[in-house]
Design a protein around this motif. Structure first.
Motif, PDB file in Angstrom:
ATOM      1  N   TYR A  68       0.836  -1.207   0.000  1.00 17.77           N
ATOM      2  CA  TYR A  68       0.000   0.000   0.000  1.00 17.77           C
ATOM      3  C   TYR A  68       0.871   1.257   0.000  1.00 17.77           C
ATOM      4  N   LEU A  69       1.869   1.284   0.889  1.00 18.48           N
ATOM      5  CA  LEU A  69       2.735   2.463   0.989  1.00 18.48           C
ATOM      6  C   LEU A  69       3.502   2.695  -0.302  1.00 18.48           C
ATOM      7  N   VAL A  70       3.976   1.615  -0.913  1.00 18.34           N
ATOM      8  CA  VAL A  70       4.712   1.739  -2.175  1.00 18.34           C
ATOM      9  C   VAL A  70       3.799   2.292  -3.262  1.00 18.34           C
ATOM     10  N   MET A  71       2.575   1.784  -3.316  1.00 18.95           N
ATOM     11  CA  MET A  71       1.634   2.278  -4.319  1.00 18.95           C
ATOM     12  C   MET A  71       1.329   3.761  -4.089  1.00 18.95           C
ATOM     13  N   MET A  72       1.091   4.132  -2.842  1.00 18.12           N
ATOM     14  CA  MET A  72       0.778   5.518  -2.550  1.00 18.12           C
ATOM     15  C   MET A  72       1.968   6.426  -2.845  1.00 18.12           C
ATOM     16  N   ARG A  73       3.167   5.896  -2.639  1.00 17.04           N
ATOM     17  CA  ARG A  73       4.365   6.684  -2.968  1.00 17.04           C
ATOM     18  C   ARG A  73       4.373   7.072  -4.444  1.00 17.04           C
ATOM     19  N   GLU A  74       3.799   6.190  -5.301  1.00 20.94           N
ATOM     20  CA  GLU A  74       3.819   6.438  -6.738  1.00 20.94           C
ATOM     21  C   GLU A  74       2.638   7.286  -7.214  1.00 20.94           C
ATOM     22  N   ILE A  75       1.492   7.149  -6.549  1.00 19.64           N
ATOM     23  CA  ILE A  75       0.292   7.790  -7.093  1.00 19.64           C
ATOM     24  C   ILE A  75      -0.176   8.995  -6.290  1.00 19.64           C
ATOM     25  N   ALA A  76       0.385   9.210  -5.106  1.00 18.38           N
ATOM     26  CA  ALA A  76      -0.126  10.274  -4.247  1.00 18.38           C
ATOM     27  C   ALA A  76       1.020  11.083  -3.656  1.00 18.38           C
ATOM     28  N   ASN A  77       0.673  12.193  -3.050  1.00 17.33           N
ATOM     29  CA  ASN A  77       1.667  13.015  -2.363  1.00 17.33           C
ATOM     30  C   ASN A  77       1.926  12.538  -0.947  1.00 17.33           C
ATOM     31  N   GLY A  78       1.026  11.715  -0.422  1.00 17.33           N
ATOM     32  CA  GLY A  78       1.205  11.214   0.929  1.00 17.33           C
ATOM     33  C   GLY A  78       0.025  10.384   1.362  1.00 17.33           C
ATOM     34  N   CYS A  79       0.109   9.833   2.570  1.00 19.02           N
ATOM     35  CA  CYS A  79      -0.990   9.020   3.101  1.00 19.02           C
ATOM     36  C   CYS A  79      -0.809   8.882   4.604  1.00 19.02           C
ATOM     37  N   ILE A  80      -1.766   8.211   5.222  1.00 17.04           N
ATOM     38  CA  ILE A  80      -1.733   7.958   6.663  1.00 17.04           C
ATOM     39  C   ILE A  80      -1.640   6.449   6.882  1.00 17.04           C
ATOM     40  N   LEU A  81      -0.701   6.028   7.713  1.00 20.62           N
ATOM     41  CA  LEU A  81      -0.645   4.639   8.183  1.00 20.62           C
ATOM     42  C   LEU A  81      -1.240   4.645   9.577  1.00 20.62           C
ATOM     43  N   GLY A  82      -2.481   4.165   9.692  1.00 21.00           N
ATOM     44  CA  GLY A  82      -3.237   4.308  10.931  1.00 21.00           C
ATOM     45  C   GLY A  82      -3.546   3.003  11.628  1.00 21.00           C
ATOM     46  N   ASP A  83      -2.682   1.995  11.485  1.00 25.61           N
ATOM     47  CA  ASP A  83      -2.913   0.705  12.129  1.00 25.61           C
ATOM     48  C   ASP A  83      -2.980   0.844  13.648  1.00 25.61           C
ATOM     49  N   ASP A  84      -3.673  -0.105  14.260  1.00 28.96           N
ATOM     50  CA  ASP A  84      -3.740  -0.145  15.718  1.00 28.96           C
ATOM     51  C   ASP A  84      -2.349  -0.277  16.332  1.00 28.96           C
ATOM     52  N   MET A  85      -2.245   0.159  17.564  1.00 26.95           N
ATOM     53  CA  MET A  85      -1.005   0.008  18.320  1.00 26.95           C
ATOM     54  C   MET A  85      -0.627  -1.471  18.410  1.00 26.95           C
ATOM     55  N   GLY A  86       0.645  -1.757  18.194  1.00 32.11           N
ATOM     56  CA  GLY A  86       1.122  -3.121  18.292  1.00 32.11           C
ATOM     57  C   GLY A  86       1.225  -3.856  16.977  1.00 32.11           C
ATOM     58  N   LEU A  87       0.731  -3.248  15.885  1.00 32.09           N
ATOM     59  CA  LEU A  87       0.751  -3.933  14.592  1.00 32.09           C
ATOM     60  C   LEU A  87       2.013  -3.628  13.769  1.00 32.09           C
ATOM     61  N   GLY A  88       2.951  -2.891  14.351  1.00 30.80           N
ATOM     62  CA  GLY A  88       4.232  -2.706  13.677  1.00 30.80           C
ATOM     63  C   GLY A  88       4.229  -1.623  12.621  1.00 30.80           C
TER      64      GLY A  88
END
Length: 608
Positions: free
Chosen positions: A177-197
């Motif tokens: 997901y992050l790699v794809m967003m790096r190519e198609i967007a200016n940024g994004c949010i990684l909002g996983d729950d605490m503990g998911l790395g």
């Protein structure tokens, strides 16, 4: 005319004939409009009717090969279908629609006038600009875009060679997901729950960016986590050049900063060094615990948003803490075009559940948020997370003075070992460093995220003074929450009552326990988080304490945090515990006894 028209479907084209003379487009459209109930034609056994009016033209957003591509669509009301450019037709509902050459030419002219074209990769902010424009073109497929991102249907990404770690399957999807967003967007949010790395996924992205030679990356995090980022990068990405830009001796040179793959800074240092950090064109800027910029007018928020960067990654388990504007501010850092200006946002949305759902639908393509419950079948039942922290200067001074006393023989190593542990636990009475220590601040950050998500936590400490101070600090930070303690001062027959109150309390709750006195025989399965404020010399004691929450009856994954000071006896204790756990997993016998004099000498780097 109606009775004279003969409808024929020739390959993919709808044709009308009058006495075997084919109608041109204007005559064909007049014929269709004249028939209130046009005759059906067959296509692959399906009965379809020619549409009696011109269809409207729009755009569909398709995710393909880590890019966004615009496809033409025709639509009737809210139903739409993608038009195949080589066939110029589509079926919407049971209506068969053709798109003339003239219509396609006019459609392309409109797109060209707003800087877009069909079948060419485009960034998401361009699409969002179109959505807000007055072009008259309707945009379809954001739901499809959203689902494709959240369902992780984009191509798998090979783990970077620089990353010395094995990712869980959900983390691999997060990296994709992050790699794809790096190519198609200016940024994004990684909002996983605490503990998911989340840290590991961000490190994996920066490893890939480094392999592509894309320049220096900046990580901004709370001061309590700077050392932890350094430790994690050293452990899992040892090939990357990492600089911790903090402290009074930090560099003031642009060239020095740009020589490193990753520069780590606290929010406070980012503000103080804004002139220096703001002159660099960063490849990625990663904001850890990005709820730190939830207040749009705060100086740290405006400073972070002013940084020059190619990609913006906000990492937070709590994208909304109190108000919808929290999310606006974080997303405004990652992709400013999504939710518009703050004044527009305040006009459009109120702080209520209905508007929250709308904002979520608008922002969800740019935010990856997985809950523990969503992926528990991919997780071990117990997640162990060790976090390195930095001592304050005064604590380090006291610590080194004790080391000197042990080294010169004025203090016995065994008693000196306990003294060093007490300093790291801030367990001395009237310790002025306790309230603002890195450990306490990190504990409050963990509890804040747990409590926002409605979870309960248990905290283990080794000393009476430490436990009392922790109860005071947590009670002050979370007024109205359930905060109690259990140690040797609480009779055994009263401990079960306290645990029942903790379990039954409808909301945020915290128990502070003595690791040895309350670390065995108790069942506290209501807790999802276990926090060891300081490590025990005997790893079995720590493991038994963790099992108060992670045992039969647990219904969710338990996350155990182990806080420790870097470059201290605590780091050696953590290392020793991890080595013994690995030995046990490999089937090798290991001692669970307290360390002997030789162990203590190793723990404090003393030659005997």
């Amino acid at each position: 005319m109606d009775e004279l028209v003969e409808w024929r479907l020739v390959e993919t084209e709808l044709q009308g004939y009058i006495e075997n003379d084919r109608l041109d487009e204007p005559a064909l459209l007049r014929a269709i409009r004249a028939q209130l109930d046009p005759p059906a034609v067959n296509r692959n056994g399906e009965r379809l009717r020619p549409y009696p009016l011109l269809a409207q033209s729009g755009l569909f957003v398709e995710v393909a090969d880590q890019a966004l591509v615009l496809k033409p669509v025709v639509y009737l009301d809210d139903e739409f279908a993608v038009v195949k450019c080589d066939q110029r037709n589509a079926v919407v509902g049971h209506w068969f629609i053709t798109l003339s050459d003239k219509a396609m030419i006019e459609f392309n002219l409109i797109l060209t006038s707003i800087g877009l074209s069909l079948d060419e990769p485009v960034k998401i902010d361009k699409i969002l600009d179109l959505k807000l424009s007055e072009s008259g073109i309707r945009l379809f497929g954001l739901t499809a875009l959203e689902s494709s991102m959240l369902a992780q249907r984009h191509p798998a990404i090979q783990s970077p060679t620089e990353l010395h770690a094995t990712l869980f399957p959900y983390q691999e999807r997060g990296l994709a997901y992050l790699v794809m967003m790096r190519e198609i967007a200016n940024g994004c949010i990684l909002g996983d729950d605490m503990g998911l790395g989340k840290t590991m996924q961000a490190i994996a992205l920066m490893c890939r960016e480094s392999e592509l030679g894309r320049g220096s990356n900046l990580v901004v995090c709370p001061a309590t986590l700077c050392r932890n980022w350094s430790t994690e990068l050293k452990k899992f990405a040892p090939g990357l050049r990492v600089l911790e830009h903090s402290g009074p001796l930090r560099t003031g040179s642009l060239n020095t900063l740009m020589d490193f793959d990753i520069v780590i800074s606290s929010y406070e240092t980012m503000v103080n060094d804004s002139f220096l950090l703001g002159r660099i064109d960063w490849n990625c800027v990663v904001l850890d615990e990005a709820q730190a910029i939830k207040t749009s007018t705060a100086i740290r928020t405006t400073t972070a948003k002013a940084l020059k960067r190619n990609f913006s990654l906000a990492v937070t388990g709590t994208p909304i803490e109190n108000h919808l504007e929290d999310l606006w501010s974080i997303l405004n850092f990652s992709e400013p075009s999504v939710l518009g200006t703050l004044s527009d946002f305040r006009v459009r949305f109120l702080d209520n559940e209905e508007d929250a759902r709308i904002v979520q639908s608008l922002s969800s393509p740019l935010m990856l948020r997985r809950r523990l419950a969503d992926i528990e079948n991919e997780l071990p039942e117990l997640l162990q997370i060790s976090q390195a922290l930095e001592m304050s200067e005064s604590t380090r001074t006291a610590y080194m003075a004790l080391i000197e006393n042990i080294s010169n023989g004025s203090l016995h190593p065994l008693s000196g070992c306990q003294e060093l542990r007490m300093i790291c636990a801030h367990s001395r009475p009237h310790d002025d460093n306790f309230q603002d220590s890195a450990k306490v601040n990190r504990l409050i950050e963990i509890l804040e995220e747990a409590f926002i998500n409605g979870k309960k936590a248990i905290v283990f400490g080794s000393y009476r003074e430490e436990i009392d101070l922790l109860v005071q600090r947590v009670s002050k930070a979370f007024a109205g929450s359930f905060v109690r303690s259990i140690d040797s001062r609480v009779p055994p027959n009263e401990r079960g009552v306290l645990i029942d109150e903790f379990s039954d309390f409808p909301g945020a709750a915290c128990l502070v326990l003595n690791t040895k006195a309350a670390g065995v025989g108790l069942n506290i399965v209501a807790a999802n988080y276990v926090i060891h404020f300081n490590p025990e010399l005997n790893p079995a004691t720590t493991d038994q304490a963790t099992k108060r929450a992670h045992r039969t009856g647990s219904t969710e994954t338990v996350t155990a945090f182990h806080l420790y000071y870097a470059d201290s006896i605590e780091e050696k204790i953590i290392q020793r515990a991890e080595d013994r756990r690995k030995m046990a997993e490999a089937g090798a016998p290991g001692s669970d006894e307290e360390p002997n004099i030789n162990d203590v000498a190793w723990l404090i780097n003393l030659k005997i």
